[in-house]
Design a protein around this motif. Structure first.
Motif, short mmCIF file in Angstrom:
data_model
loop_
_atom_site.label_atom_id
_atom_site.label_comp_id
_atom_site.label_asym_id
_atom_site.label_seq_id
_atom_site.Cartn_x
_atom_site.Cartn_y
_atom_site.Cartn_z
N CYS A 90 116.69 49.76 -44.27
CA CYS A 90 116.94 49.97 -44.70
C CYS A 90 115.74 48.42 -46.33
O CYS A 90 115.57 47.42 -45.58
CB CYS A 90 118.21 48.70 -44.97
N GLY A 91 116.58 47.93 -47.10
CA GLY A 91 115.49 47.16 -48.57
C GLY A 91 116.56 45.99 -48.36
O GLY A 91 115.68 45.86 -49.51
N ALA A 92 117.82 46.14 -48.00
CA ALA A 92 118.40 44.41 -48.68
C ALA A 92 118.36 44.06 -47.43
O ALA A 92 117.96 43.87 -46.10
CB ALA A 92 120.04 44.87 -48.91
N HIS A 93 118.38 42.44 -48.18
CA HIS A 93 118.01 41.22 -46.50
C HIS A 93 119.05 40.40 -46.65
O HIS A 93 118.73 38.80 -46.30
CB HIS A 93 116.65 40.14 -47.63
N ASN A 94 120.54 40.49 -47.41
CA ASN A 94 121.59 39.90 -47.05
C ASN A 94 122.14 39.66 -45.63
O ASN A 94 123.56 39.30 -45.37
CB ASN A 94 122.64 39.54 -47.98
N PHE A 95 121.77 40.15 -44.89
CA PHE A 95 122.64 40.28 -43.27
C PHE A 95 121.56 40.60 -42.09
O PHE A 95 120.15 39.85 -42.25
CB PHE A 95 123.22 42.15 -43.31
N GLY A 96 121.24 39.87 -40.76
CA GLY A 96 120.70 39.62 -39.58
C GLY A 96 121.85 40.42 -38.59
O GLY A 96 122.51 40.60 -38.31
N GLY A 137 131.55 52.79 -53.52
CA GLY A 137 132.46 52.86 -55.06
C GLY A 137 133.37 51.59 -54.76
O GLY A 137 134.31 51.51 -55.50
N THR A 138 132.60 50.49 -54.13
CA THR A 138 133.78 49.44 -54.10
C THR A 138 132.59 47.41 -55.09
O THR A 138 131.73 47.95 -55.00
CB THR A 138 134.29 49.09 -52.77
N THR A 139 133.40 46.62 -54.99
CA THR A 139 132.55 45.76 -55.20
C THR A 139 131.33 45.41 -54.18
O THR A 139 130.46 44.75 -53.90
CB THR A 139 133.36 44.30 -55.47
N GLY A 140 132.35 44.96 -52.54
CA GLY A 140 131.21 44.22 -51.54
C GLY A 140 130.84 43.39 -52.29
O GLY A 140 131.87 42.26 -52.38
N ASP A 141 129.24 42.97 -51.40
CA ASP A 141 129.29 41.29 -51.48
C ASP A 141 128.21 41.58 -52.82
O ASP A 141 128.09 42.70 -53.06
CB ASP A 141 128.36 41.48 -50.63
N PRO A 142 128.27 40.30 -53.43
CA PRO A 142 127.42 40.20 -54.57
C PRO A 142 126.17 40.28 -53.85
O PRO A 142 125.34 40.46 -55.38
CB PRO A 142 128.32 38.69 -55.24
N ASP A 143 125.78 39.74 -52.65
CA ASP A 143 124.02 39.76 -52.86
C ASP A 143 123.86 41.04 -51.87
O ASP A 143 122.90 41.29 -51.61
CB ASP A 143 123.74 38.91 -51.60
N GLY A 144 124.63 42.29 -52.20
CA GLY A 144 124.15 43.73 -51.62
C GLY A 144 124.96 43.83 -50.46
O GLY A 144 126.04 44.65 -50.98
N ILE A 145 123.96 44.30 -49.64
CA ILE A 145 124.86 44.46 -47.94
C ILE A 145 126.44 44.28 -48.21
O ILE A 145 126.43 43.19 -47.63
CB ILE A 145 124.15 44.44 -46.75
N ILE A 146 127.44 45.45 -47.58
CA ILE A 146 128.52 44.51 -47.01
C ILE A 146 128.65 43.36 -45.77
O ILE A 146 128.13 44.74 -44.40
CB ILE A 146 129.67 45.65 -47.30
N VAL A 147 128.69 42.56 -45.49
CA VAL A 147 129.17 42.40 -43.90
C VAL A 147 130.36 41.97 -43.41
O VAL A 147 131.00 40.67 -44.71
CB VAL A 147 128.05 40.60 -44.44
N LEU A 148 130.62 41.93 -42.15
CA LEU A 148 132.01 42.08 -41.99
C LEU A 148 132.29 40.64 -41.48
O LEU A 148 131.38 40.39 -41.19
CB LEU A 148 133.20 43.63 -41.73
N PRO A 149 133.16 39.97 -41.80
CA PRO A 149 133.52 38.83 -41.02
C PRO A 149 133.95 39.38 -39.57
O PRO A 149 134.45 40.35 -39.01
CB PRO A 149 134.76 37.95 -41.63
N ALA A 150 133.48 37.78 -38.83
CA ALA A 150 132.77 38.27 -37.35
C ALA A 150 134.86 38.66 -36.63
O ALA A 150 135.52 37.65 -37.30
CB ALA A 150 132.58 37.02 -36.76
N GLY A 151 134.38 39.23 -35.39
CA GLY A 151 136.14 39.38 -34.99
C GLY A 151 136.44 40.34 -36.16
O GLY A 151 138.26 40.56 -35.96
#
Length: 832
Positions: A90-96, A137-151
């Motif tokens: 993955c080339g994005a960096h907004n997750f870990g 096909g959605t906006t998702g996160d403005p920084d790139g990869i969709i990061v879902l809230p914990a839980g």
């Protein structure tokens, strides 16, 4: 109005097995017409699941880019052999590590279409793809990869269902009288009626305002234009709080772009309840909110970054600094919600529909709010909508709702409508018992009292369109089903049909079409700019218009006094689209105001007007004669192997008028004279019938042609068709026809060159008396045998008596009398 079916099901218990197509059909029968069904997410397929990032190791590349080599757990069902996690580049960096992400596994297909497979890249085999919102096909996160809230989800869950990526959306055409359906609440209520299932009102919220505390100060100066104004305040709001994914997705499905939590909540509640909402940054407000009319010289910068001049007809929201918004249309930039807003003043008001419509038209600004207000919004909704917004802001953005509330005014009383219990059955032809009518009206929110044979109905606050008994009949039929109404053609009463005048006017249209002209229909509106193009003088009577109360265009504020302006616009449009040879005509009414005309009375619709009332209405109407206009340019006859073509000439316009008058059996007189605009003074004729000028035919003035952008030498004609038709003998007593033979004589006379041939013909008719049946000019000669400055005119005379065969002596006497009268009036000398 876009209606996501999944959202609709939140408010109405639709059958689980109900298809979207069946739902659309039922809503169409309830007067919510389907435009299309948008199957959102139809391109998505295959395993798209929730995964947890176990590790993400950055690896710099030779090209300067850094990629992450990730190990992702996608659940026992979707992991690699031995329940091993998947390796993904993955080339994005907004997750870990530890983040929940959306993973498209091999075999899935994303919008594009973009199939996903295992492939080698950057020295690794990437076994899937970690997805961004744009890729799904959605906006998702403005920084790139969709990061879902914990839980918020479990590893391996279906991400398509979780994120609402696939849904059916109904695109409904909402009639102007059904403003309540510009909301999920309104459509859900109708769906509940259609399927007779429970409806869960999203406006059913508990009001938390403390009656002992005041809210933000509000002053309403125009209580007619703003009968209700509610303000609530939320403090301590976190402007950085994100919009919940479900809310952002619903806004997307409705065609809106998520912006920020505060703005998204106001838009969401507007779409949910149908009540437009506006939020103010309290730190930017200066003093009380005031609702008033505009003042000369005021300006306001609206949210679309346009500085707008305010008119006295505009309804404004102001504070001590001046205008801060156009009420019911768009807020102002000075007090908008921003990324630093922590205290929000919520406005939920009701604005008068005509006032908002007028402001939107004057400012040329249509918004989601104005489209709802100008059709009619629920007057009882503002307190509940303000509470709903406040609850959502606090739930997702923190802060507290101040205990006080500002409530100015209240919903106006609803009218009572009385109808007979048998009226729905009589109007529809369907057997509708009174109990069914009561049930139908109550299902639509009405309060009904059934007393004997009469129903007294109070419509709900969200139905301002229910104002008379026939509106109630329509609501009953919606409930019963329009498909139950029989289709029966009425019997045409005997002895009726087109009047003689109507038949003659239709004959005129047929003659014009047969002559090669194409009929057009233009708008009957005009303005000063149109009269300027036609070159009308400032004191020309045609500039005196009947002005409209609410014109469609400020440039055309009144009804037209000449059909020529519309015809020239149509001609210019055709010429501009590449048509070189154009010949068009139109029949229509023109309008001239009556001097000192009385104001038109307004009667009810419960009965037909009496004869006296009809006369009063007629007296207030403007004069509106029927006119015929024609214009032509280019070639009248095309060139080909048969010979040379011919361009249209001024005589063609006169000939067209002659054909029309001949079709209705009216003799026409054509002569030169003083020609007004827009005509060429030397190539236009005055057209008269029975001694009365009815119009002009010939060539248009060069300045007029330039003004409209049409070729020079364009020709046309405009005549009073009513005057021509009324002179037709078809409308008078049936003429007597002689069975005796006609006597024919030819006569040639010499007159001065400037004497119109029509004057000579008219003199011959006067001199010939009753025995002279017709006079026709068949030759015009100038040459050596005629004195200089003169011309020879040859006429064919037809004579007939009703009771006998004319003798030679009698025909000679008629001929001599006709020539003598021509000599007396025109100086004609008979040639021998």
């Amino acid at each position: 109005m876009r209606v996501p079916v999944s959202w609709l099901r939140d408010y109405v218990d639709l059958p689980a097995d109900l298809t979207t197509a069946a739902l659309a059909d039922r809503l169409t029968m309830l007067d919510l017409k389907l435009e299309e069904i948008d199957t959102v997410g139809a391109e998505l397929s295959g395993p798209i699941v929730v995964g947890r990032v176990l590790s993400a190791e950055p690896e710099p590349q030779k090209n300067g880019k850094t990629i992450n080599w990730c190990s992702v757990d996608v659940g026992e069902e979707h992991n690699a052999d031995g329940n091993a996690p998947r390796g993904i580049v993955c080339g994005a960096h907004n997750f870990g590590p530890g983040d929940l992400v959306v993973v498209a596994l091999p075999g899935s297909v994303l919008p594009g279409p973009f199939p996903i497979s295992s492939r080698k890249t950057y020295g690794h085999v990437s076994d899937g793809m970690i997805c961004s919102g744009a890729e799904l096909g959605t906006t998702g996160d403005p920084d790139g990869i969709i990061v879902l809230p914990a839980g918020s989800a479990e590893v391996g869950d279906d991400a398509v269902a979780l994120l609402g990526l696939r849904d059916d959306v109904l695109d409904l055409e909402i009639n102007p009288d059904r403003a309540y359906a510009l909301s999920m609440r309104g459509v859900a209520r109708d769906a509940a009626i259609g399927y007779d299932v429970p409806f869960h009102d999203p406006a059913d919220v508990a009001l938390t305002a403390d009656g002992s505390a005041d809210g933000y100060p509000v002053v309403v100066e125009d209580t007619v234009a703003c009968p209700v104004f509610v303000a609530r305040t939320v403090t301590g709001f976190d402007p950085a709080a994100p919009t919940p994914r479900w809310m952002a997705r619903r806004l997307e499905l409705m065609g809106m772009r998520p912006i920020s939590l505060a703005v998204d909540v106001t838009n969401y509640v507007m779409l949910e309840l149908g009540q437009p909402i506006h939020g103010y940054d309290r730190a930017a407000l200066r003093g009380p909110l005031t609702v008033r009319r505009g003042r000369p010289g005021e300006k306001v910068t609206t949210l679309d970054d346009v500085v707008r001049d305010v008119t006295p007809e505009d309804l404004l929201i102001t504070d001590e600094s001046g205008p801060i918004g156009l009420a019911g249309v768009m807020g102002g930039q000075a007090t908008e919600l921003s990324e630093t807003t922590t205290d929000i003043v919520i406005e939920a008001a009701h604005f008068d529909a005509p006032t908002v419509a007028r402001t939107a038209r004057l400012q040329k600004l249509s918004s989601e709010a104005s489209r709802r207000f100008e059709r009619g919004v629920d007057t009882a909704l503002p307190p509940y909508a303000a509470q709903r917004v406040a609850d959502l802001l606090v739930a997702f953005g923190g802060g507290v709702i101040e205990p006080g509330a500002t409530v100015v005014g209240g919903p106006p009383a609803q009218p009572q409508v009385t109808l007979g219990e048998d009226l729905p059955a009589r109007i529809s032809g369907v057997d509708i018992p009174a109990a069914t009518a009561v049930t139908a009206l109550e299902a639509n929110g009405c309060t009904v009292e059934h007393d004997g044979g009469t129903l007294t109905v109070v419509p709900p606050t969200w139905r301002p369109d229910l104002t008379d008994s026939y509106d109630m009949v329509e609501e009953v039929l919606r409930y019963v089903g329009y498909d139950k109404v029989p289709s029966l053609l009425p019997h045409a009463p005997a002895g009726r049909g087109l009047t003689p005048e109507q038949r003659l006017r239709r004959r005129v249209g047929q003659v014009m079409a047969g002559a090669g002209y194409v009929e057009v229909k233009t708008f009957p509106f005009a303005g000063p700019a149109d009269f300027d193009k036609l070159g009308l003088a400032d004191d020309d009577l045609r500039r005196d218009q009947v002005l409209l109360e609410n014109p469609l265009s400020a440039e055309e504020p009144g009804l037209t006094t000449t059909l020529m302006s519309g015809a020239m616009k149509a001609l210019a449009l055709n010429v501009g689209r590449g048509h070189d040879d154009v010949a068009i005509f139109e029949t229509g009414r023109v309008f001239f105001p009556k001097p000192e005309a009385p104001e038109a009375p307004i009667y009810g619709v419960d009965r037909a007007p009496s004869a006296e009332e009809s006369a009063a209405l007629d007296a207030a109407l403007p004069e509106q004669p029927q006119h015929l206009v024609l214009v032509a340019t280019g070639r009248r006859e095309r060139a080909g192997w048969w010979g040379d073509g011919r361009r249209v000439q001024w005589g063609d316009a006169i000939e067209a008028v002659r054909r029309v008058t001949e079709a209705v059996h009216v003799p026409v007189h054509v002569e030169a004279g003083v020609i007004p605009a827009p005509w060429h003074p030397g190539r236009t004729a005055i057209v008269s019938v029975c001694g009365e000028v009815v119009g002009y035919a010939g060539e248009l003035h060069p300045r007029v042609c330039r003004a409209y952008g049409v070729p020079a030498r364009t020709v046309g004609a405009e005549i009073d068709l009513d005057a021509v038709v009324s002179a037709s003998p078809v409308l008078g007593p049936r003429p007597a026809f002689s069975t005796y033979p006609v006597a024919k004589e030819d006569v040639a006379v010499v007159v001065a060159s400037d004497v119109p041939s029509a004057d000579v013909a008219q003199a011959l008719v006067e001199g010939g008396g009753d025995l002279l049946e017709s006079v026709r000019l068949f030759d015009v000669y100038t040459g050596e045998q005629v004195p200089a400055g003169h011309k020879s005119l040859a006429f064919a005379l037809r004579m007939r008596a009703p009771d006998r065969t004319l003798t030679e002596a009698e025909t000679a006497e008629v001929r001599a009398a006709a020539v003598a009268r021509a000599a007396e009036l025109t100086g004609a000398v008979q040639r021998t």
